[in-house]
Design an enzyme around this catalytic site. Structure first.
Site, PDB file in Angstrom:
ATOM      1  N   LYS A  79      15.724   0.850  -1.575  1.00 34.63           N
ATOM      2  CA  LYS A  79      17.191   1.271  -1.348  1.00 34.63           C
ATOM      3  C   LYS A  79      18.010   0.223  -2.362  1.00 34.63           C
ATOM      4  CE  LYS A  79      20.938   2.725   1.936  1.00 34.63           C
ATOM      5  NZ  LYS A  79      21.001   2.925   3.374  1.00 34.63           N
ATOM      6  N   SER A 154      22.821   7.375   4.551  1.00 33.41           N
ATOM      7  CA  SER A 154      23.007   6.686   3.390  1.00 33.41           C
ATOM      8  C   SER A 154      21.828   6.571   2.532  1.00 33.41           C
ATOM      9  CB  SER A 154      23.927   5.623   3.423  1.00 33.41           C
ATOM     10  OG  SER A 154      23.059   4.529   4.288  1.00 33.41           O
ATOM     11  N   SER A 178      21.016   6.121   8.953  1.00 26.98           N
ATOM     12  CA  SER A 178      21.002   6.292   7.603  1.00 26.98           C
ATOM     13  C   SER A 178      19.506   6.432   7.168  1.00 26.98           C
ATOM     14  CB  SER A 178      21.650   5.168   6.909  1.00 26.98           C
ATOM     15  OG  SER A 178      23.117   5.388   6.999  1.00 26.98           O
TER      16      SER A 178
END
Length: 489
Positions: A79, A154, A178
């Site tokens: 990420k 996210s 997330s």
């Protein structure tokens, strides 16, 4: 079958036997990315040169017969809010579009020690603020099950990349769900460890008392191996817990006889889609067949969790994002009139709408005259939510419910309604407020889209969470389903 579909042990055996080289795994990953990325759009930065160099180094070790780490040779996606030495880290924001770190996050050093291969950096909601991946300044990632739908957020890029078999596993961060929510939307496994179990050093901070790095994988077994590699105390992180890391592979027994499961009525009530509720109830019957028992319980302060979370998270974001001012790093506005104008223009141009919204909310909550009424009150509610969990865990080993109230919604459907978007995290937010471990595992399909089941455990008891998740996974076939939109079956 692609090598990226193989189980970890199968890959290790083939690498050891000379049937496969690490370069084969990396090339399979890069080829798959090239094939599916026009649809999925999961990557912000692809490091082909670096990945091939890592693969060559590991292949040399393989020939020399050296020691092999837990994740030897496995292609991984990261990420883009986890800093990577020499590899651009943008947080999916225009503000950091030119930022190249000069150091590694602790989890990256641990992955390096475990000998995995970093393929690139994955898309996300800007600064991890969002639940759909639509807040990325780089454009939205698309759900491999239906490209017209969101992958969640996210960590949407991380979940989509694993679901599309672009990488073997990915790292995400979880502040209010997330990791787990996008894992549910994309039909993969997402694990949020206990707060403090995995170092946050090198994770670009959103809400420091809530953020936690964790793995997104194809199955529970792989999540065990990734967690084993990245967990542990880190003196570089003041919130890292100095708690012994157990052998998580001991959780892979498939035995849950006598396991006591609490099912919160608040997690199966109003707002939960009927098909999601049915899938979770069906999963509970599977646990019954395996010798576990379950009862309905109550977490009465759940209804206040979303409000408390957005006050606390936004307040911490307001503080953490103050460092982005156009002076030290990131994009700087041109031709400012003075220093204050530089701050204003840089932040106005660099931050997206959702980030600005949360900074404004957090600054208001922390301001003089409102601190006690909002921020302090939210902290008290957080304590009550933690006490709810503590009371349930006096009688039960795990808590089970849906990961998200619905399946993945369509891109653009909720982006202009922040309150509706925030409510998508109603089942995951309480876990972060209490600092507990939780995992999302696939538990069926609703109208062709994945449904996720969340298993929550006591603090630092990831072993029981993983044991329950693995037993359920072994008794079902849901984790074997693949999205047809990117060539699955």
């Amino acid at each position: 079958m692609s090598v990226l579909d193989l189980r970890l042990q199968e890959l290790h055996d083939r690498l050891s036997g000379g049937e496969l080289a690490v370069s084969d795994l990396v090339e399979a990953s890069l080829s798959r990315i090239k094939e599916t990325e026009p649809v999925v759009q999961a990557f912000i930065t692809l490091d082909e040169e670096g990945a091939r160099a890592q693969a060559a180094e590991l292949d040399k070790q393989l020939k020399e017969g050296g020691e092999r780490g837990l994740l030897f040779g496995l292609p991984a996606g990261i990420k883009d809010n986890i800093v990577t030495d020499g590899l651009k880290t943008t947080c999916a924001s225009r503000f950091l579009s030119n930022y190249i770190p000069i150091y590694n996050a602790t989890v990256m050093d641990k992955l390096r020690a475990a000998q995995s291969v970093t393929i690139g950096k994955l898309n996300m909601d800007e600064f991890a603020m969002g639940g759909s991946n639509e807040n990325s300044a780089m454009g939205p990632t698309r759900n491999p099950w239906d490209p017209e739908r969101v992958p969640g957020g996210s960590s949407g890029g991380s979940a989509a990349a694993v679901a599309a078999r672009q990488v073997y596993f990915a790292l995400g961060s979880d502040t209010g769900g997330s990791i787990r929510q996008p894992a549910a939307y994309c039909g993969v496994v997402g694990l949020k460890p206990t707060y403090g179990r995995v170092s946050r050093f090198g994770l670009v901070a959103f809400a420091s008392s809530l953020d936690q790095i964790g793995p997104i994988t194809k199955n529970v077994e792989d999540a065990v191996y990734v967690l084993q590699a990245i967990a542990g105390h880190d003196p570089m992180d003041s919130t890292s817990a100095d708690v012994e890391v157990p052998d998580y592979t001991a959780a892979l027994t498939g035995d849950v006889r006598g396991l006591r499961i609490g099912v919160p009525k608040e997690y199966l009530g109003e707002g939960i889609a009927p098909q999601v509720k049915d899938a979770v109830l069906a999963a509970l019957k599977v646990f019954e067949s395996l010798g576990a028992t379950w009862e309905e319980v109550s977490l009465p302060h759940t209804e206040y969790a979303v409000a408390a979370y957005y006050l606390l998270a936004s307040s911490e974001a307001s503080s953490n994002l103050a460092r982005f001012d156009g002076v030290r790093y990131g994009v700087r506005a041109e031709n400012p009139d003075n220093l204050i104008d530089l701050y204003v223009k840089s932040r106005s141009q660099g931050f997206g709408a959702e980030v600005k919204r949360r900074i404004m909310l957090g600054t208001y909550a922390l301001s003089s005259g409102y601190y006690d009424a909002y921020y302090l009150k939210a902290q008290k509610v957080r304590t009550l939510i933690k006490q709810d969990f503590d009371q349930v865990f006096e009688k039960f080993d795990v808590i089970i419910g849906p990961t998200a109230p619905t399946t993945a919604f369509k891109i653009g459907e909720q982006i202009h309604d922040p309150l509706t978007m925030y409510l998508n995290d109603i089942c995951t937010i309480p876990v972060n407020l209490a600092g507990l471990p939780a995992i999302s595992v696939p538990c069926g399909l609703a109208d062709g889209l994945p449904v996720g089941m969340q298993i929550i455990g006591k603090a630092f008891d990831e072993t029981t969470v993983l044991r329950a998740a693995y037993a359920y996974e072994q008794a079902t076939e849901h984790h074997k389903l693949r999205p047809a939109a990117v060539g699955g079956a």
